[in-house]
Design an enzyme around this catalytic site. Structure first.
Site, PDB file in Angstrom:
ATOM      1  N   LYS A   1       0.853  -1.145  -0.073  1.00 55.49           N
ATOM      2  CA  LYS A   1      -0.082  -0.012   0.080  1.00 55.49           C
ATOM      3  C   LYS A   1       0.760   1.115   0.069  1.00 55.49           C
ATOM      4  O   LYS A   1       2.103   1.145   0.419  1.00 55.49           O
ATOM      5  CB  LYS A   1      -0.906  -0.139   0.932  1.00 55.49           C
TER       6      LYS A   1
ATOM      7  N   ARG B   1     -10.857  -0.064  13.734  1.00 54.03           N
ATOM      8  CA  ARG B   1     -10.492   0.826  12.659  1.00 54.03           C
ATOM      9  C   ARG B   1     -11.363   0.491  11.684  1.00 54.03           C
ATOM     10  O   ARG B   1     -12.059   1.081  10.857  1.00 54.03           O
ATOM     11  CB  ARG B   1      -8.805   0.596  12.421  1.00 54.03           C
TER      12      ARG B   1
ATOM     13  N   TYR C   1      16.594  30.354   9.300  1.00 53.81           N
ATOM     14  CA  TYR C   1      15.131  30.974  10.016  1.00 53.81           C
ATOM     15  C   TYR C   1      15.130  31.003  11.392  1.00 53.81           C
ATOM     16  O   TYR C   1      15.546  29.988  12.129  1.00 53.81           O
ATOM     17  CB  TYR C   1      13.897  30.081   9.376  1.00 53.81           C
TER      18      TYR C   1
ATOM     19  N   MET D   1      12.212  24.434   3.516  1.00 50.64           N
ATOM     20  CA  MET D   1      11.379  23.557   2.647  1.00 50.64           C
ATOM     21  C   MET D   1      12.523  22.690   1.679  1.00 50.64           C
ATOM     22  O   MET D   1      12.156  21.641   1.440  1.00 50.64           O
ATOM     23  CB  MET D   1      10.548  24.552   1.673  1.00 50.64           C
TER      24      MET D   1
HETATM   25  C1  PLP Z   1      -0.543  -2.041   6.737  1.00 51.98           C
HETATM   26  C2  PLP Z   1      -1.148  -3.075   7.118  1.00 51.98           C
HETATM   27  C3  PLP Z   1      -0.569  -4.398   7.231  1.00 51.98           C
HETATM   28  C4  PLP Z   1       0.986  -4.138   7.113  1.00 51.98           C
HETATM   29  O1  PLP Z   1       1.637  -3.844   8.311  1.00 51.98           O
HETATM   30  P1  PLP Z   1       3.048  -3.872   8.669  1.00 51.98           P
HETATM   31  O2  PLP Z   1       3.054  -3.474  10.068  1.00 51.98           O
HETATM   32  O3  PLP Z   1       3.555  -2.629   7.810  1.00 51.98           O
HETATM   33  O4  PLP Z   1       3.867  -5.072   8.352  1.00 51.98           O
HETATM   34  C5  PLP Z   1      -0.867  -5.510   7.271  1.00 51.98           C
HETATM   35  N1  PLP Z   1      -2.439  -5.557   7.403  1.00 51.98           N
HETATM   36  C6  PLP Z   1      -3.238  -4.413   7.248  1.00 51.98           C
HETATM   37  C7  PLP Z   1      -4.624  -4.656   7.408  1.00 51.98           C
HETATM   38  C8  PLP Z   1      -2.318  -3.143   7.348  1.00 51.98           C
HETATM   39  O5  PLP Z   1      -3.276  -1.927   7.262  1.00 51.98           O
END
Ligand code: PLP
Length: 348
Positions: free
Chosen positions: A34, A129, A243, A291
């Site tokens: 992802k 979640r 800055y 930046m």
């Molecule tokens: C991101 C995620 C993973 C992978 O988790 P890691 O801690 O990066 O190995 C697996 N399952 C779900 C549902 C996730 O959101």
């Protein structure tokens, strides 16, 4: 000017996947790619892992699944954590994606829009979640199981803390909800794999460990990031840098200005806390990260550096993350698109 260089080692990603597959025992390891493979490029990482034998991939959104399907071609399974959202139907159908249905609404949408199209199920075991609650699942499970889901999964909230009581509580809930289903199951991400065989079920879902991050302490480093020096100047004692005059020289100093800043994911919270490296020699950041630039004290180096490294052998993603008060996941996914990226390894 030569830009900042981000080098991504595909062989290291493949080696990390193999190590986590080995740690998953007899269970198949999928791969979570992802957020564009945690910022490192899903279109490069996906095919490298497929070549190494990965057959099941996970993304957050159907748009990510569509891009990944183009890179992988037909064959590997691509699961979508956000399930079947309104507006996703065409993408799910066209790219042969497998939505992980999260709610009774998504179940109804999927059945109406794409009857017979493969799906999986995400259950909530306490993280609150994503996923169906136990009561919703009890109502729908008989019908859903009859439709032949590819996978039932849930996600652990505290797997990076091996002793946390939440792990056993979620494991018990997952078993209670799924033991009698006969469907393939998945509970463990990187942290869950390291909790041991009770958590492995039929498939594991490593993400961060593939990319060299904790909690997989044995990971091979994957990213190298070099920042070129734009200019070096001498400053006298009591002069300030950057800055807000945030840093004042206590003695005559040499300050290098590097060509990357918070717009490149080197977040402002690194100010005064992070370091860059000339080989193995650390050089402290001075003044606020801006930046497109940051200042570095190079007084102690015997030669004027042309580049300094911020991700390297001497400083991995989690060390840098610690200095900035964040986690490796956020450092990787923030890296941005101004770097000159290159890939090394046989998959490159
Ligand atoms: C991101 C995620 C993973 C992978 O988790 P890691 O801690 O990066 O190995 C697996 N399952 C779900 C549902 C996730 O959101």
């Amino acid at each position: 000017m030569a830009g900042s260089k981000l080098t991504i080692d595909l062989d290291a990603i493949v080696a990390n996947w193999r190590a986590l597959a080995h740690a998953s025992g007899h269970t198949e390891a999928g791969a979570v790619i992802k957020a564009d493979a945690y910022g490192l490029g899903a279109s490069r990482v996906g095919p490298a892992l497929a070549k190494a034998g990965a057959r099941r991939f996970f993304v957050a959104l159907s748009e990510e699944g569509a891009i990944l399907r183009r890179a992988l071609g037909q064959g590997p399974e691509i699961y979508v954590f956000s399930g079947h959202m309104a507006g996703d139907t065409a993408s799910i159908a066209d790219h042969a994606l497998i939505p992980l249905l999260n709610s009774p609404e998504q179940v109804a949408r999927h059945r109406t829009a794409l009857p017979g199209h493969p799906f999986g199920i995400q259950l909530d075991t306490g993280m609150n979640r994503l996923g169906m609650e136990e009561a919703e699942w009890r109502t729908l499970s008989a019908d859903l199981i009859a439709d032949g889901p590819r996978l039932i999964m849930s996600h652990l909230a505290c797997a990076d803390e091996a002793d946390h009581p939440m792990n056993a509580a979620q494991l018990a809930a997952f078993r209670r909800m799924t033991d009698d289903t006969g469907v393939a199951r998945s509970l463990a991400a990187t942290g869950g794999i390291l909790l041991g065989p009770d958590y492995h079920f039929d498939m594991t879902r490593p993400g961060i460990g593939l990319y060299g991050g904790l909690p997989f302490a044995g990971a091979q480093p994957v990213v190298h990031l070099s920042l070129p020096v734009i200019q070096i100047r001498d400053v006298a004692a009591d002069e300030t840098v950057g800055y807000g005059n945030a840093w004042t020289a206590s003695e005559p100093s040499r300050i290098a200005t590097l060509a990357a800043g918070y717009a490149d994911g080197l977040i402002r919270a690194m100010t005064g806390r992070a370091r860059v490296f000339a080989g193995d020699t650390p050089c402290p950041l001075v003044g606020r990260v801006s930046m497109d630039m940051m200042g570095v004290d190079v007084t102690h180096l015997d030669r004027a550096p042309e580049v300094l490294d911020i991700l390297c052998r001497a400083q991995g993603v989690d060390t840098l993350a610690d200095a900035a008060g964040t986690i490796g996941y956020e450092i990787l996914t923030s890296l941005g698109n101004r770097y000159e990226r290159s890939y090394t390894g046989t998959g490159a």
